[in-house]
Design a protein around this motif. Structure first.
Motif, PDB file in Angstrom:
ATOM      1  N   ILE A 181     -57.560 -31.186  24.995  1.00  0.00           N
ATOM      2  CA  ILE A 181     -58.997 -31.047  24.720  1.00  0.00           C
ATOM      3  C   ILE A 181     -59.819 -31.467  25.935  1.00  0.00           C
ATOM      4  O   ILE A 181     -60.850 -30.864  26.245  1.00  0.00           O
ATOM      5  N   ALA A 182     -59.337 -32.474  26.650  1.00  0.00           N
ATOM      6  CA  ALA A 182     -60.103 -32.955  27.800  1.00  0.00           C
ATOM      7  C   ALA A 182     -60.232 -31.894  28.879  1.00  0.00           C
ATOM      8  O   ALA A 182     -61.198 -31.890  29.631  1.00  0.00           O
ATOM      9  N   ILE A 183     -59.281 -30.964  28.952  1.00  0.00           N
ATOM     10  CA  ILE A 183     -59.306 -29.971  30.028  1.00  0.00           C
ATOM     11  C   ILE A 183     -60.092 -28.726  29.627  1.00  0.00           C
ATOM     12  O   ILE A 183     -60.537 -27.975  30.496  1.00  0.00           O
ATOM     13  N   ILE A 184     -60.315 -28.503  28.323  1.00  0.00           N
ATOM     14  CA  ILE A 184     -60.994 -27.270  27.886  1.00  0.00           C
ATOM     15  C   ILE A 184     -62.368 -27.064  28.541  1.00  0.00           C
ATOM     16  O   ILE A 184     -62.667 -25.972  29.026  1.00  0.00           O
ATOM     17  N   PRO A 185     -63.241 -28.101  28.610  1.00  0.00           N
ATOM     18  CA  PRO A 185     -64.569 -27.860  29.192  1.00  0.00           C
ATOM     19  C   PRO A 185     -64.540 -27.323  30.620  1.00  0.00           C
ATOM     20  O   PRO A 185     -65.526 -26.748  31.074  1.00  0.00           O
ATOM     21  N   ALA A 186     -63.394 -27.471  31.308  1.00  0.00           N
ATOM     22  CA  ALA A 186     -63.321 -26.994  32.696  1.00  0.00           C
ATOM     23  C   ALA A 186     -63.552 -25.495  32.799  1.00  0.00           C
ATOM     24  O   ALA A 186     -64.029 -25.013  33.826  1.00  0.00           O
ATOM     25  N   VAL A 187     -63.228 -24.740  31.744  1.00  0.00           N
ATOM     26  CA  VAL A 187     -63.397 -23.287  31.822  1.00  0.00           C
ATOM     27  C   VAL A 187     -64.862 -22.880  31.652  1.00  0.00           C
ATOM     28  O   VAL A 187     -65.226 -21.753  31.951  1.00  0.00           O
ATOM     29  N   LEU A 188     -65.705 -23.791  31.152  1.00  0.00           N
ATOM     30  CA  LEU A 188     -67.093 -23.427  30.890  1.00  0.00           C
ATOM     31  C   LEU A 188     -67.975 -23.568  32.128  1.00  0.00           C
ATOM     32  O   LEU A 188     -69.100 -23.085  32.150  1.00  0.00           O
ATOM     33  N   PHE A 208     -52.186 -39.513  28.688  1.00  0.00           N
ATOM     34  CA  PHE A 208     -53.474 -40.212  28.610  1.00  0.00           C
ATOM     35  C   PHE A 208     -54.090 -40.354  29.997  1.00  0.00           C
ATOM     36  O   PHE A 208     -55.290 -40.171  30.192  1.00  0.00           O
ATOM     37  N   TYR A 209     -53.211 -40.700  30.936  1.00  0.00           N
ATOM     38  CA  TYR A 209     -53.662 -40.891  32.311  1.00  0.00           C
ATOM     39  C   TYR A 209     -54.215 -39.586  32.875  1.00  0.00           C
ATOM     40  O   TYR A 209     -55.268 -39.552  33.506  1.00  0.00           O
ATOM     41  N   ALA A 210     -53.468 -38.494  32.577  1.00  0.00           N
ATOM     42  CA  ALA A 210     -53.927 -37.175  33.029  1.00  0.00           C
ATOM     43  C   ALA A 210     -55.258 -36.839  32.384  1.00  0.00           C
ATOM     44  O   ALA A 210     -56.184 -36.348  33.052  1.00  0.00           O
ATOM     45  N   ALA A 211     -55.394 -37.145  31.073  1.00  0.00           N
ATOM     46  CA  ALA A 211     -56.644 -36.836  30.372  1.00  0.00           C
ATOM     47  C   ALA A 211     -57.805 -37.588  30.998  1.00  0.00           C
ATOM     48  O   ALA A 211     -58.911 -37.051  31.133  1.00  0.00           O
ATOM     49  N   GLU A 212     -57.541 -38.842  31.414  1.00  0.00           N
ATOM     50  CA  GLU A 212     -58.596 -39.635  32.044  1.00  0.00           C
ATOM     51  C   GLU A 212     -59.098 -38.935  33.305  1.00  0.00           C
ATOM     52  O   GLU A 212     -60.302 -38.840  33.542  1.00  0.00           O
ATOM     53  N   TYR A 213     -58.147 -38.392  34.075  1.00  0.00           N
ATOM     54  CA  TYR A 213     -58.581 -37.755  35.319  1.00  0.00           C
ATOM     55  C   TYR A 213     -59.132 -36.356  35.079  1.00  0.00           C
ATOM     56  O   TYR A 213     -59.980 -35.897  35.828  1.00  0.00           O
ATOM     57  N   PHE A 214     -58.671 -35.678  34.016  1.00  0.00           N
ATOM     58  CA  PHE A 214     -59.314 -34.411  33.634  1.00  0.00           C
ATOM     59  C   PHE A 214     -60.785 -34.681  33.319  1.00  0.00           C
ATOM     60  O   PHE A 214     -61.687 -33.959  33.760  1.00  0.00           O
ATOM     61  N   LYS A 215     -61.007 -35.753  32.537  1.00  0.00           N
ATOM     62  CA  LYS A 215     -62.389 -36.109  32.176  1.00  0.00           C
ATOM     63  C   LYS A 215     -63.212 -36.443  33.420  1.00  0.00           C
ATOM     64  O   LYS A 215     -64.388 -36.065  33.523  1.00  0.00           O
ATOM     65  N   PHE A 216     -62.560 -37.150  34.331  1.00  0.00           N
ATOM     66  CA  PHE A 216     -63.220 -37.526  35.582  1.00  0.00           C
ATOM     67  C   PHE A 216     -63.649 -36.271  36.340  1.00  0.00           C
ATOM     68  O   PHE A 216     -64.794 -36.139  36.799  1.00  0.00           O
ATOM     69  N   PHE A 217     -62.708 -35.346  36.420  1.00  0.00           N
ATOM     70  CA  PHE A 217     -62.951 -34.062  37.094  1.00  0.00           C
ATOM     71  C   PHE A 217     -64.136 -33.342  36.445  1.00  0.00           C
ATOM     72  O   PHE A 217     -65.063 -32.877  37.122  1.00  0.00           O
ATOM     73  N   ILE A 218     -64.110 -33.289  35.115  1.00  0.00           N
ATOM     74  CA  ILE A 218     -65.100 -32.499  34.386  1.00  0.00           C
ATOM     75  C   ILE A 218     -66.468 -33.154  34.435  1.00  0.00           C
ATOM     76  O   ILE A 218     -67.493 -32.469  34.605  1.00  0.00           O
ATOM     77  N   ALA A 219     -66.500 -34.495  34.322  1.00  0.00           N
ATOM     78  CA  ALA A 219     -67.797 -35.173  34.352  1.00  0.00           C
ATOM     79  C   ALA A 219     -68.467 -34.980  35.708  1.00  0.00           C
ATOM     80  O   ALA A 219     -69.672 -34.712  35.778  1.00  0.00           O
ATOM     81  N   SER A 220     -67.676 -35.091  36.786  1.00  0.00           N
ATOM     82  CA  SER A 220     -68.313 -34.923  38.097  1.00  0.00           C
ATOM     83  C   SER A 220     -68.692 -33.463  38.326  1.00  0.00           C
ATOM     84  O   SER A 220     -69.709 -33.177  38.969  1.00  0.00           O
ATOM     85  N   ALA A 221     -67.902 -32.528  37.749  1.00  0.00           N
ATOM     86  CA  ALA A 221     -68.271 -31.123  37.851  1.00  0.00           C
ATOM     87  C   ALA A 221     -69.577 -30.858  37.116  1.00  0.00           C
ATOM     88  O   ALA A 221     -70.456 -30.131  37.604  1.00  0.00           O
TER      89      ALA A 221
END
Lengths: 353, 219
Positions: A118-125, A262-275
């Motif tokens: 779920i954490a990576i889904i927003p990346a496509v938007l 979990f660790y990956a999700a944290e960095y996915f979120k990091f990626f998405i928030a800064s994007a």
């Protein structure tokens, strides 16, 4: 001038298509299988690129924190310690799988997978470049933040499925954090939406072709920045996983691959928030001379650098202080920003688009 | 208004401090690959200007850890006050704290520190850390390398550094052995013993001392 990255991406897509063509001819596979295979191959390629970028981000974070501590951080594995994260990944993969007695087994195993996916889904938007985006829809901002809000719910679930007091405390702290940041988050993006007159990321970025929204509404940018730090559960707002208080919070009982997810999700979120910050406030792909994905990625990584910088600099508030900051400081700031936007909106109209 | 400025400052100030360190060169020295940069005033391992030394005994007096003692050259009688100026200091780096007081006390500036900082001993002997003046000497012609530990012990038997090196329960034994050795030495200097018997008898005691040192060095 056209974006040079578009050329590279089309070359990659062409290569994947050619390879699949030959593979299908060689093996004599049915034609209806072609499209799903193509989509899977493309997704895997972009995921690989994302994982590589995240390895770089983790490396950067460790290096920057080390430098601020006046030490060298990772140096031994690979050139300038770059392969250390790969080694850590391998360690996580080969670790024994442990799960606590009396825990809900299904939820215990499902929550890491759910949270990472779920954490990576927003990346496509998010549109990364004028021609480089996965999809365009008129309400992508709403969908983006709706999906991003799902993550703390799964955190609650994961903490409960850990069957331990520390993970339960951490999970409820995550819930507390959610109720404290959700309102200022919505209020701070409302200013951007009002000014761009659109709920589409693409239109919002297009609106910033002359001047960034971070310059037009600095209060909103500040609020959004602080709130996204809260959403990321990163220091100084790492209350749900406060080390030294409640071990590692809601992920206390998770080890090995589950912890890795979990660790990956944290960095996915990091990626998405800064994007999201780049798209909403820093003008996305707009840059000097030409518009390109390169500018987007550059801005995004600078935002990440600042977030890491903030992480090292400030200490963690208490949970009640967090709620107080949110309700007495951030919400008024966001409302002030909204008023400011309403005031200057008629004057900045010629600057947009 | 003032309070708002203060609050903004309270955000920027810590960020400035951490930002300054972010671009600074790290303090860590990657030691085996990189050499440590030593300051000009670094008090490293000692060297002795053998010809400058006058054997005055001030460095031994200054030493707070009693790790300096004197060695007389071969054939000189320590009981004769005229020979005092020929004695030279030996040092036990195992006990030295590198305070630099000996260097300060030296009236002729024969002692000095080098920037060298590597100091180590093989696991089975503490003898490596004790240096005789012949090993410390700057002058090439005075310098002497010992072929084996026994010949080094021959020189060091004159000093009380051996007792300190072993320490503990062995200290008394070494002291007694050294007294015995000194009687033999004085007898030889007086001409009561011939060269060969002195050598044999002294060697016996020295072997015992070396055994004790090796025993004490074991972890």
């Amino acid at each position: 001038m056209t974006d040079p990255v578009v050329g590279i991406i089309s070359i990659i897509l062409g290569l994947i298509g050619d390879t699949l063509d030959e593979l299908f001819e060689l093996l004599g596979l049915p034609k209806w299988l072609y499209l799903p295979t193509f989509i899977a191959a493309v997704t895997l390629t972009f995921l690989l690129a994302l994982v590589l970028d995240i390895l770089f981000i983790i490396w950067m974070e460790r290096k920057v924190i080390g430098r601020i501590h006046h030490r060298r951080s990772i140096t031994e594995t690979g050139p300038v310690g770059f392969l250390q994260n790969v080694a850590d990944l391998i360690k996580l993969l080969v670790k024994e799988d442990v799960y606590p007695a009396n825990a809900d087994k299904f939820m215990h195993y499902a929550s890491p997978i759910l949270i990472a996916s779920i954490a990576i889904i927003p990346a496509v938007l998010i549109p990364y470049g004028p021609q480089t985006f996965f999809m365009r829809m008129s309400t992508s901002v709403v969908l983006f933040f709706a999906i991003a809000t799902l993550v703390p719910g799964i955190v609650l679930l994961a903490g409960w499925a850990g069957n331990s007091k520390y993970s339960t405390i951490g999970a409820f702290r995550a819930g507390l954090q959610l109720i404290s940041y959700e309102i200022p988050l919505s209020l701070s993006i409302l200013g951007v939406i009002l000014m761009a007159r659109s709920l589409d990321f693409y239109r919002i970025i297009e609106a910033q072709s002359n001047v960034w929204f971070a310059i037009l509404q600095p209060l909103g940018a500040f609020t959004f920045f602080v709130v996204s730090l809260m959403e990321l559960e990163r220091s100084p707002f790492d209350i749900p996983e406060a080390e030294g208080e409640i071990l590692v919070g809601w992920r206390t009982e998770y080890s090995g691959l589950k912890f890795g997810l979990f660790y990956a999700a944290e960095y996915f979120k990091f990626f998405i928030a800064s994007a999201a910050f780049t798209a909403l406030f820093l003008g996305g792909w707009h840059g000097l001379f030409f518009d390109s994905v390169i500018y987007f990625l550059l801005k995004m990584h600078i935002v990440m650098l600042v977030m890491i910088w903030v992480r090292v600099t400030f200490f963690r508030p208490r949970p009640d202080q967090l709620v107080r900051i949110s309700y007495t400081k951030l919400i008024p700031l966001a409302i002030l920003n909204l008023l400011w936007v309403v005031l200057i909106n008629p004057f900045v109209l010629p600057l947009l688009y | 208004m003032v309070s708002i400025v203060k609050k903004i400052k309270s955000f920027i100030l810590p960020m400035r401090v951490t930002g300054k360190y972010m671009v600074k060169k790290p303090f860590t020295v990657m030691y085996p690959r990189e050499k440590a940069v030593v300051k000009k005033r670094w008090r490293g391992l000692h060297e002795l200007a053998f010809n400058k030394c006058v054997g005055c005994g001030l460095c031994r007096m200054a030493c707070p850890n009693k790790c300096i003692d004197y060695i007389y050259p071969e054939g000189l009688d320590p009981r004769d006050k005229k020979n005092l100026k020929f004695r030279r200091p030996a040092i036990d780096w195992g006990h030295c704290i590198f305070c630099g007081l000996c260097v300060e006390a030296c009236p002729t500036k024969a002692w000095y520190h080098t920037p060298r900082y590597k100091i180590y001993a093989t696991s089975d002997s503490r003898l490596d850390l004790i240096r005789t003046p012949y090993e410390l000497a700057v002058e090439e012609d005075k310098r002497k390398t010992y072929e084996d530990e026994l010949s080094k012990i021959r020189d060091l038997m004159q000093t009380d550094l051996l007792e300190a090196a072993v320490g503990g329960e062995w200290e008394e034994i070494i002291k007694k052995l050294r007294e015995k050795w000194r009687d033999l030495w004085y007898m030889k200097l007086d001409g009561k013993l011939d060269e060969k018997t002195w050598d044999e008898k002294a060697r016996e005691i020295e072997k015992l001392v070396l055994d004790i040192i090796k025993q004490a060095s074991l972890p």
